[in-house]
Design an enzyme around this catalytic site. Sequence first.
Site, mmCIF file in Angstrom:
data_model
loop_
_atom_site.group_PDB
_atom_site.id
_atom_site.type_symbol
_atom_site.label_atom_id
_atom_site.label_comp_id
_atom_site.label_asym_id
_atom_site.label_seq_id
_atom_site.Cartn_x
_atom_site.Cartn_y
_atom_site.Cartn_z
ATOM 1 N N TRP A 164 0.835 -1.208 0.000
ATOM 2 C CA TRP A 164 0.000 0.000 0.000
ATOM 3 C C TRP A 164 0.869 1.257 0.000
ATOM 4 O O TRP A 164 0.509 2.272 -0.596
ATOM 5 C CB TRP A 164 -0.986 0.004 1.190
ATOM 6 N N GLU A 174 -4.698 6.056 -4.314
ATOM 7 C CA GLU A 174 -4.887 7.282 -3.528
ATOM 8 C C GLU A 174 -4.216 8.509 -4.156
ATOM 9 O O GLU A 174 -3.990 9.505 -3.454
ATOM 10 C CB GLU A 174 -4.370 7.100 -2.080
ATOM 11 N N ASP A 194 -4.365 10.146 6.400
ATOM 12 C CA ASP A 194 -4.298 8.787 6.918
ATOM 13 C C ASP A 194 -5.640 8.094 6.690
ATOM 14 O O ASP A 194 -6.698 8.726 6.640
ATOM 15 C CB ASP A 194 -3.998 8.846 8.424
ATOM 16 N N HIS A 264 8.512 1.096 6.666
ATOM 17 C CA HIS A 264 8.979 2.044 5.641
ATOM 18 C C HIS A 264 8.751 3.399 6.302
ATOM 19 O O HIS A 264 7.608 3.716 6.676
ATOM 20 C CB HIS A 264 8.151 1.914 4.357
ATOM 21 N N LEU A 265 9.820 4.208 6.400
ATOM 22 C CA LEU A 265 9.726 5.391 7.258
ATOM 23 C C LEU A 265 8.557 6.311 6.891
ATOM 24 O O LEU A 265 8.385 6.686 5.721
ATOM 25 C CB LEU A 265 11.025 6.198 7.222
ATOM 26 N N HIS A 266 7.776 6.638 7.892
ATOM 27 C CA HIS A 266 6.656 7.572 7.713
ATOM 28 C C HIS A 266 6.473 8.361 9.007
ATOM 29 O O HIS A 266 6.871 7.913 10.081
ATOM 30 C CB HIS A 266 5.375 6.828 7.333
ATOM 31 N N VAL A 267 5.879 9.543 8.862
ATOM 32 C CA VAL A 267 5.714 10.445 10.011
ATOM 33 C C VAL A 267 4.228 10.775 10.149
ATOM 34 O O VAL A 267 3.544 11.022 9.154
ATOM 35 C CB VAL A 267 6.542 11.735 9.795
HETATM 36 P P1 M7G Z 1 2.306 2.745 11.795
HETATM 37 O O1 M7G Z 1 3.015 3.558 12.809
HETATM 38 O O2 M7G Z 1 3.183 1.900 10.893
HETATM 39 O O3 M7G Z 1 1.314 1.761 12.447
HETATM 40 O O4 M7G Z 1 1.461 3.766 10.941
HETATM 41 P P2 M7G Z 1 -0.132 1.843 13.066
HETATM 42 O O5 M7G Z 1 -1.075 1.496 11.929
HETATM 43 O O6 M7G Z 1 -0.116 0.730 14.086
HETATM 44 O O7 M7G Z 1 -0.308 3.214 13.621
HETATM 45 C C1 M7G Z 1 0.915 3.485 9.704
HETATM 46 C C2 M7G Z 1 -0.136 4.539 9.434
HETATM 47 O O8 M7G Z 1 -0.588 4.385 8.097
HETATM 48 C C3 M7G Z 1 -1.367 4.381 10.327
HETATM 49 O O9 M7G Z 1 -1.718 5.618 10.902
HETATM 50 C C4 M7G Z 1 -2.432 3.826 9.380
HETATM 51 O O10 M7G Z 1 -3.749 4.235 9.714
HETATM 52 C C5 M7G Z 1 -2.011 4.387 8.048
HETATM 53 N N1 M7G Z 1 -2.402 3.540 6.920
HETATM 54 C C6 M7G Z 1 -2.376 2.196 6.875
HETATM 55 N N2 M7G Z 1 -2.770 1.781 5.646
HETATM 56 C C7 M7G Z 1 -2.853 0.388 5.244
HETATM 57 C C8 M7G Z 1 -3.062 2.889 4.899
HETATM 58 C C9 M7G Z 1 -3.518 3.073 3.558
HETATM 59 O O11 M7G Z 1 -3.745 2.144 2.775
HETATM 60 N N3 M7G Z 1 -3.669 4.377 3.161
HETATM 61 C C10 M7G Z 1 -3.440 5.431 4.007
HETATM 62 N N4 M7G Z 1 -3.640 6.653 3.531
HETATM 63 N N5 M7G Z 1 -3.018 5.274 5.278
HETATM 64 C C11 M7G Z 1 -2.825 4.003 5.720
#
Ligand code: M7G
Length: 326
Positions: A164, A174, A194, A264-267
Amino acid sequence: MAESPLLKKKREEKEGENGTAESQKEGATASGFPLADLSVQKVLRESARDKIIFLHGQVNNDSGDGTDAVVILEKTPFQEKNISELLKKHTKLQLQMSNDIYSTYHLYLPPELNEVKTTVVYPATEKHLQKYLRREVYLIQETGADYKTITLPFIDSQSFSIQWVYNILEKKAEADRIIYENPDPASGFVLIPDLKWDQKQLDDLYLIAICHCRGIKSLRDLTADHLPLLKNISKEGKEAILKRYGAAGAQLRVYLHYQPSYYHLHVHFTSLGYDAPGCSVERAHLLSDVIDNLELDSHYYQKRTLTFALRADEALLKKFQEAGRV
Ligand code: M7G
């Protein structure tokens, strides 16, 4: 909870004659997922306070077997702009009790004012089911050495798909939701709402910045080399949110998760006033602190002990237990 002028403008731009673009999109998603055929196997988690329920369900496939799905139903916050319509258009107001000057009612609303945000993971893997199941949690204190000998080999052995993420970066999914992009392969990123935010009100504002560069798994991989990337995310991310939604940088909580769910780094960018899931002290690391720490010491995150919680069922907890670290 006032809708910002910018949010309003954006919503109005998106609204078509027969309803909002958002509702049309939801309709398309709903028609792609047979919600009525879902047979509920288990309630994974629920919260009366947050008005949310996580379901494990199954949908029968062509060969008659059940395919797992996670369905999350969440009552959405009130929107100030709808309140007078809601009061005028209610279909029934049923008295529950009355005592002196106090009374309570059940108010029944027309469907368009009574939506339930529905998130579907389908087909869902065992890991998705585990992710949403409520379990006891334990705090882990992971040293730099623990990361190398326990956590990293574990992450490498896992196959929790981040397709994704690549779909967003490659504009395969998206693409129309992207708020801002810095296309630089090393110090660029994509800013996108998100999954958890429906963009209808600012109270629960939630966006994520996903870096273009592949291979930065988490906080643990960051060094001073990544400062340009992190500073771009901080500065340009806040500017883009101010421009689009009218929310000032000082009203945002900008942070990384450790451990994240997706390596995969995200903020994360959330409204400061919103108690977002995962913003607790044992998981959230403010981006401003991360930048500061890396400026003090390039290898800060390779050296320091990081604390995080793991659920009782998580395989990583078992690895820490086997190593005698819990
Ligand atoms: P994380 O810190 O890896 O884990 O954050 P968490 O889900 O336990 O918080 C990943 C973030 O990406 C989360 O805030 C998810 O809600 C968001 N997220 C996950 N997916 C699968 C998607 C997606 O398909 N699209 C978008 N826009 N956000 C996503």
